[in-house]
Scaffold this motif. Structure first.
Motif, PDB file in Angstrom:
ATOM      1  N   MET A 129     -15.125  31.545  44.475  1.00 14.07           N
ATOM      2  CA  MET A 129     -15.532  31.161  45.832  1.00 14.07           C
ATOM      3  C   MET A 129     -17.013  30.831  45.877  1.00 14.07           C
ATOM      4  SD  MET A 129     -12.991  30.813  47.556  1.00 14.07           S
ATOM      5  CE  MET A 129     -13.956  30.310  48.959  1.00 14.07           C
ATOM      6  N   SER A 130     -17.802  31.546  45.083  1.00 10.85           N
ATOM      7  CA  SER A 130     -19.238  31.256  45.100  1.00 10.85           C
ATOM      8  C   SER A 130     -19.497  29.834  44.646  1.00 10.85           C
ATOM      9  CB  SER A 130     -19.988  32.233  44.189  1.00 10.85           C
ATOM     10  OG  SER A 130     -19.825  33.539  44.649  1.00 10.85           O
ATOM     11  N   VAL A 131     -18.830  29.464  43.571  1.00 10.07           N
ATOM     12  CA  VAL A 131     -19.023  28.101  43.063  1.00 10.07           C
ATOM     13  C   VAL A 131     -18.621  27.086  44.123  1.00 10.07           C
ATOM     14  CG1 VAL A 131     -18.204  26.441  41.371  1.00 10.07           C
ATOM     15  CG2 VAL A 131     -18.758  28.765  40.650  1.00 10.07           C
ATOM     16  N   ILE A 132     -17.425  27.270  44.677  1.00  8.09           N
ATOM     17  CA  ILE A 132     -16.927  26.322  45.681  1.00  8.09           C
ATOM     18  C   ILE A 132     -17.848  26.282  46.893  1.00  8.09           C
ATOM     19  CG2 ILE A 132     -15.028  25.800  47.232  1.00  8.09           C
ATOM     20  CD1 ILE A 132     -13.146  27.088  45.255  1.00  8.09           C
ATOM     21  N   ALA A 133     -18.228  27.474  47.359  1.00  8.00           N
ATOM     22  CA  ALA A 133     -19.012  27.531  48.591  1.00  8.00           C
ATOM     23  C   ALA A 133     -20.377  26.885  48.407  1.00  8.00           C
ATOM     24  CB  ALA A 133     -19.169  28.985  49.044  1.00  8.00           C
ATOM     25  N   VAL A 134     -21.021  27.178  47.275  1.00  7.45           N
ATOM     26  CA  VAL A 134     -22.343  26.595  47.053  1.00  7.45           C
ATOM     27  C   VAL A 134     -22.237  25.073  46.981  1.00  7.45           C
ATOM     28  CG1 VAL A 134     -24.226  26.374  45.400  1.00  7.45           C
ATOM     29  CG2 VAL A 134     -23.354  28.621  45.966  1.00  7.45           C
ATOM     30  N   ALA A 135     -21.229  24.602  46.246  1.00  7.47           N
ATOM     31  CA  ALA A 135     -21.075  23.153  46.136  1.00  7.47           C
ATOM     32  C   ALA A 135     -20.774  22.527  47.486  1.00  7.47           C
ATOM     33  CB  ALA A 135     -19.948  22.849  45.151  1.00  7.47           C
ATOM     34  N   LEU A 136     -19.860  23.116  48.222  1.00  7.34           N
ATOM     35  CA  LEU A 136     -19.403  22.520  49.469  1.00  7.34           C
ATOM     36  C   LEU A 136     -20.414  22.677  50.594  1.00  7.34           C
ATOM     37  CD1 LEU A 136     -17.106  21.209  51.028  1.00  7.34           C
ATOM     38  CD2 LEU A 136     -16.202  23.464  51.482  1.00  7.34           C
ATOM     39  N   PHE A 137     -20.892  23.895  50.783  1.00  9.32           N
ATOM     40  CA  PHE A 137     -21.707  24.130  51.975  1.00  9.32           C
ATOM     41  C   PHE A 137     -23.177  23.838  51.752  1.00  9.32           C
ATOM     42  CE2 PHE A 137     -18.724  25.617  54.992  1.00  9.32           C
ATOM     43  CZ  PHE A 137     -17.715  26.216  54.277  1.00  9.32           C
ATOM     44  N   ILE A 138     -23.700  24.262  50.602  1.00  9.11           N
ATOM     45  CA  ILE A 138     -25.142  24.082  50.432  1.00  9.11           C
ATOM     46  C   ILE A 138     -25.459  22.664  50.008  1.00  9.11           C
ATOM     47  CG2 ILE A 138     -27.170  24.845  49.172  1.00  9.11           C
ATOM     48  CD1 ILE A 138     -26.127  27.591  49.163  1.00  9.11           C
ATOM     49  N   TYR A 139     -24.693  22.149  49.032  1.00 10.71           N
ATOM     50  CA  TYR A 139     -25.014  20.795  48.588  1.00 10.71           C
ATOM     51  C   TYR A 139     -24.279  19.740  49.403  1.00 10.71           C
ATOM     52  CZ  TYR A 139     -27.400  23.065  44.802  1.00 10.71           C
ATOM     53  OH  TYR A 139     -28.265  23.840  44.095  1.00 10.71           O
ATOM     54  N   GLY A 140     -23.044  20.008  49.739  1.00 13.29           N
ATOM     55  CA  GLY A 140     -22.257  19.012  50.455  1.00 13.29           C
ATOM     56  C   GLY A 140     -22.631  18.905  51.927  1.00 13.29           C
ATOM     57  N   LEU A 141     -22.529  20.005  52.647  1.00 12.84           N
ATOM     58  CA  LEU A 141     -22.773  19.971  54.084  1.00 12.84           C
ATOM     59  C   LEU A 141     -24.206  20.341  54.438  1.00 12.84           C
ATOM     60  CD1 LEU A 141     -19.429  21.551  55.351  1.00 12.84           C
ATOM     61  CD2 LEU A 141     -20.105  19.171  55.401  1.00 12.84           C
ATOM     62  N   ARG A 142     -24.975  20.693  53.452  1.00 14.30           N
ATOM     63  CA  ARG A 142     -26.396  21.011  53.644  1.00 14.30           C
ATOM     64  C   ARG A 142     -26.657  22.090  54.677  1.00 14.30           C
ATOM     65  NH1 ARG A 142     -29.132  15.210  53.733  1.00 14.30           N
ATOM     66  NH2 ARG A 142     -27.256  14.317  52.849  1.00 14.30           N
ATOM     67  N   VAL A 143     -25.886  23.151  54.578  1.00 12.59           N
ATOM     68  CA  VAL A 143     -26.154  24.311  55.410  1.00 12.59           C
ATOM     69  C   VAL A 143     -27.421  24.986  54.880  1.00 12.59           C
ATOM     70  CG1 VAL A 143     -25.275  26.570  56.060  1.00 12.59           C
ATOM     71  CG2 VAL A 143     -23.717  24.636  55.888  1.00 12.59           C
ATOM     72  N   PRO A 144     -28.340  25.380  55.743  1.00 14.32           N
ATOM     73  CA  PRO A 144     -29.597  25.961  55.264  1.00 14.32           C
ATOM     74  C   PRO A 144     -29.455  27.385  54.752  1.00 14.32           C
ATOM     75  CG  PRO A 144     -29.590  25.872  57.636  1.00 14.32           C
ATOM     76  CD  PRO A 144     -28.360  25.152  57.195  1.00 14.32           C
ATOM     77  N   LEU A 145     -28.848  27.529  53.587  1.00 17.83           N
ATOM     78  CA  LEU A 145     -28.730  28.843  52.959  1.00 17.83           C
ATOM     79  C   LEU A 145     -29.160  28.720  51.515  1.00 17.83           C
ATOM     80  CD1 LEU A 145     -25.273  30.207  54.163  1.00 17.83           C
ATOM     81  CD2 LEU A 145     -27.501  31.139  54.703  1.00 17.83           C
ATOM     82  N   ARG A 146     -29.671  29.824  50.965  1.00 17.04           N
ATOM     83  CA  ARG A 146     -30.007  29.804  49.544  1.00 17.04           C
ATOM     84  C   ARG A 146     -28.880  30.446  48.758  1.00 17.04           C
ATOM     85  NH1 ARG A 146     -35.233  33.261  49.930  1.00 17.04           N
ATOM     86  NH2 ARG A 146     -33.734  34.391  51.229  1.00 17.04           N
ATOM     87  N   PRO A 147     -28.604  29.912  47.570  1.00 12.06           N
ATOM     88  CA  PRO A 147     -27.566  30.560  46.764  1.00 12.06           C
ATOM     89  C   PRO A 147     -27.973  31.960  46.326  1.00 12.06           C
ATOM     90  CG  PRO A 147     -28.189  28.430  45.829  1.00 12.06           C
ATOM     91  CD  PRO A 147     -29.120  28.701  46.940  1.00 12.06           C
ATOM     92  N   PHE A 148     -29.216  32.122  45.930  1.00 14.77           N
ATOM     93  CA  PHE A 148     -29.707  33.437  45.525  1.00 14.77           C
ATOM     94  C   PHE A 148     -31.018  33.720  46.236  1.00 14.77           C
ATOM     95  CE2 PHE A 148     -26.638  34.398  42.345  1.00 14.77           C
ATOM     96  CZ  PHE A 148     -26.249  33.179  41.818  1.00 14.77           C
ATOM     97  N   TRP A 149     -31.602  34.853  45.917  1.00 20.56           N
ATOM     98  CA  TRP A 149     -32.765  35.227  46.700  1.00 20.56           C
ATOM     99  C   TRP A 149     -34.069  34.621  46.193  1.00 20.56           C
ATOM    100  CZ3 TRP A 149     -29.669  38.419  43.853  1.00 20.56           C
ATOM    101  CH2 TRP A 149     -30.225  38.942  42.671  1.00 20.56           C
ATOM    102  N   TRP A 150     -34.016  33.813  45.183  1.00 18.77           N
ATOM    103  CA  TRP A 150     -35.278  33.240  44.721  1.00 18.77           C
ATOM    104  C   TRP A 150     -35.408  31.785  45.167  1.00 18.77           C
ATOM    105  CZ3 TRP A 150     -31.731  35.328  41.168  1.00 18.77           C
ATOM    106  CH2 TRP A 150     -30.812  34.415  40.584  1.00 18.77           C
TER     107      TRP A 150
END
Lengths: 150, 499
Positions: A129-150
């Protein structure tokens, strides 16, 4: 509220009383706002009407509960607590620690509701789910979230 | 009229227009299927990307996303009892039981066809009657709006498969919850208890996802584990087609749903949610065996789905011709137009016919694309059911949490989802239906606004609601529904209220 019938009928009655209580709370809070008149309604007018309506319907529900015969169900405490815990963990972590830790926390804690708990399966699902979510939401839909804390 | 169609086709059939239409409907369907992310979220997220596009293309794409989500949203409703958007909640009522009976393919196929027919009819109506429709819609005042909303809410509570009283209680509760936030007219904070995040009220996505999604997950978790929701089914073409009897029994509901959806969608201020609920209530009312509803009656699925899509297409009319959005999504579309310097209104239809008719034609092309796209994919969606639930629900949870967050970038919304999820589960346990609560929630502020305005104009005279004929008609129908439900209530003492 103690009826001889069974626990579920009592539950029905409790729910019906809760509706009446809800209605009275809404009406009471609403009346605290400026009421105004029919032609110039204040913010309290509609809430009070709704609250009164709820109380009336609640009375009808009490009558219904009186005559009902329900099937009792055990309350799934473990599942509820696990799910609630998981979602809260997600909410607390998603901004501070990043999306991936939040997802892991969500999945690992929420699946605790299952007996037996399968941590390996949970880890795999969380990773996928992490892989899917990061690809879909952070890169695809550009939701302002970071994958990790750095 | 033919000139308009030709003009529209010229605009809509250009390669760029087709491309953006295809992108829009694909994204829309995909987003619609995803639980937790709905039309509103998708369009809001796509909005910044449209800044650099030609306004006509931007509108075509966003519109594609919009009605695309209606197709996709019913998929999630049917398969997982998780509506992708509030208007899809009705699809779950009979669609999900059908899926549980192993007829998921049939349900999805029927939905797709019904949706297409509904959209096509609405588009035809738009083409034929756009100017007349604009005139009709103008005659509606707050009095009529209030009455039709009241009718919709009464229909919603009457249609709930449990007790109509419980449905009514949920409607009223939903209305009250919908009033949370700062009252626009007076600046008074209502029911916020000083919590800043509630100034704008509860997030719609949070309420919908919590009431339906989280509570569904909870009730599934409470069942014995290791269960696959449905066994793997034979997914050939044959098994997807509804039986002959089902085809025939669906014709009338689809027809009724399309007409109803078009009429409801045309009125500014009403959206697909109202249309879908009313269609369900209508179908249940005219059915020969209403007990079948809620247990997989195909009429309960096809009628509302046609109404759904018809109203979505028709909703563009008041938005484009009057500048009044029918619901939140339309409001965003309106915003897009204004950003690009277009002001919708009567002048838009006549002054910029290429854009208006181009848009209308692209709707039809988009619906065709959706039909072509969805039918092969039905097999894919049904296969999702063969995944064991213990793998599926964490994935759904993740989608819900992120989806809810993404609408307002708000962590508070995630807590809201949880809260409404708990509430939804308790409601389930006691047999209180969630759909009427959602409808009440959406309509709460609108109803109050119309109520207030109606009385303001009538100087406090409550009789105005029965004096105006259209309003009276709506109220009489509502009264009729109430009487029917009351009679059912009194006629069967000691009904079994199982879960």
């Amino acid at each position: 509220m103690l009826f001889g019938k069974n626990r579920a009928a009592r539950g029905e009655m409790l729910a019906a009383v809760a509706v009446i209580a809800l209605g009275s709370v809404i009406a009471w809070i609403g009346s605290g706002y400026h009421m105004g008149s029919a032609s110039r309604m204040g913010p309290g007018y509609f809430p009070v009407m709704l609250g009164i309506g709820l109380m009336v319907v609640g009375l009808g529900l009490v009558a219904e509960a009186w005559r009902s015969a329900s099937v009792a169900q055990a309350f799934p405490w473990r599942a509820v607590c696990a799910l609630a815990g998981g979602i809260m963990a997600f909410a607390l972590l998603v901004r501070s620690a990043g999306l991936v830790p939040a997802i892991f926390a969500l999945v690992l804690i929420a699946t605790l509701g299952e007996s037996p708990w399968k941590p390996v399966a949970a880890l795999v699902i969380a990773a996928a789910m992490s892989v899917i979510a990061v690809a879909l939401f952070i890169y695809g839909l550009r939701v302002p979230l970071r994958p990790f804390w750095w | 009229m033919i000139d308009n169609i030709t003009l529209g086709l010229q605009t809509a059939v250009t390669p760029e227009a087709l491309l953006f239409c295809a992108i829009g409907v694909t994204v829309g369907t995909f987003v619609g299927v995803l639980p937790g992310v709905g039309a509103l979220a998708a369009i809001s997220l796509a909005l910044p990307m449209t800044f650099y596009l030609d306004p006509g293309l931007a509108l075509i794409m966003l519109a594609g996303i919009f009605y695309g989500t209606q197709y996709g949203g019913s998929t999630a409703s049917i398969l997982l009892n998780l509506p992708g958007s509030p208007s899809s909640a009705v699809a779950a009522l009979d669609g999900n039981p059908m899926a549980k009976q192993g007829r998921a393919g049939v349900a999805l196929f029927a939905t797709t066809i019904a949706s297409f027919v509904g959209s096509s009819l609405a588009i035809l109506v738009v083409i034929a009657f756009a100017p007349l429709i604009a005139d009709l819609a103008l005659t509606f005042s707050s009095v009529e709006y209030f009455s039709v909303m009241l009718l919709a809410l009464v229909a919603a509570s009457a249609l709930s498969s449990g007790s109509a009283l419980k449905g009514l209680a949920m409607v009223l509760a939903g209305l009250a919850i919908g009033l949370t936030g700062v009252d626009v007219n007076s600046g008074q904070e209502r029911f916020t208890f000083g919590v800043m995040e509630l100034y704008d009220g509860f997030s719609l996505v949070a309420v919908a996802m919590g009431l339906f999604g989280i509570s569904e997950i909870l009730s599934n978790m409470a069942r014995p584990q290791g269960q696959v929701l449905l066994g793997a089914r034979d997914l050939s073409w044959r098994s997807m087609l509804p039986s002959r009897a089902e085809w025939i029994s669906s014709i009338a509901p689809v027809g009724r749903g399309s007409v109803l959806g078009t009429l409801v969608g045309i009125m500014p201020g009403t959206g697909p949610t109202i249309a879908t609920f009313m269609s369900y209530a209508l179908e249940k009312r005219v059915a020969r065996q209403p007990e079948r509803f809620g247990h997989g009656a195909i009429e309960g699925l096809t009628g509302p789905e046609a109404a759904n899509n018809a109203s979505v297409q028709a909703a563009f009319i008041p938005t484009l011709s009057l500048g009044i959005p029918g619901d939140a999504v339309m409001a965003v579309m309106l915003g897009v137009m204004m950003i690009h310097g277009i002001s919708p209104g009567p002048t838009f239809v006549t002054g910029q016919p290429e854009m208006f008719w181009g848009l209308i034609m692209s709707f039809w092309i988009g619906n065709l694309l959706l039909l072509v796209l969805n039918i092969p994919l039905i097999g894919l969606w049904v296969r999702i059911l063969t995944i064991p639930y213990s793998i599926l629900y964490p994935a759904i949870l993740v989608f819900i949490c992120i989806g809810v967050f993404s609408v307002n970038n708000s962590v508070a919304d995630i807590f809201m989802v949880l809260g409404f999820g708990m509430l939804g589960y308790l409601m389930r346990l006691f047999g209180y239906p969630p759909a009427p609560l959602l409808l009440g929630f959406i309509l709460g502020p609108l109803m109050e606004e119309h109520f207030r305005r109606a009385l303001l104009l009538a100087r406090g005279d409550f009789m105005v609601f029965v004096e105006r004929p259209v309003s009276l008609a709506f109220l009489l129908i509502a009264l009729g529904l109430v009487l029917v439900s009351v009679r059912a209530l009194l006629g069967s003492p000691g009904r079994i209220q199982g879960n």
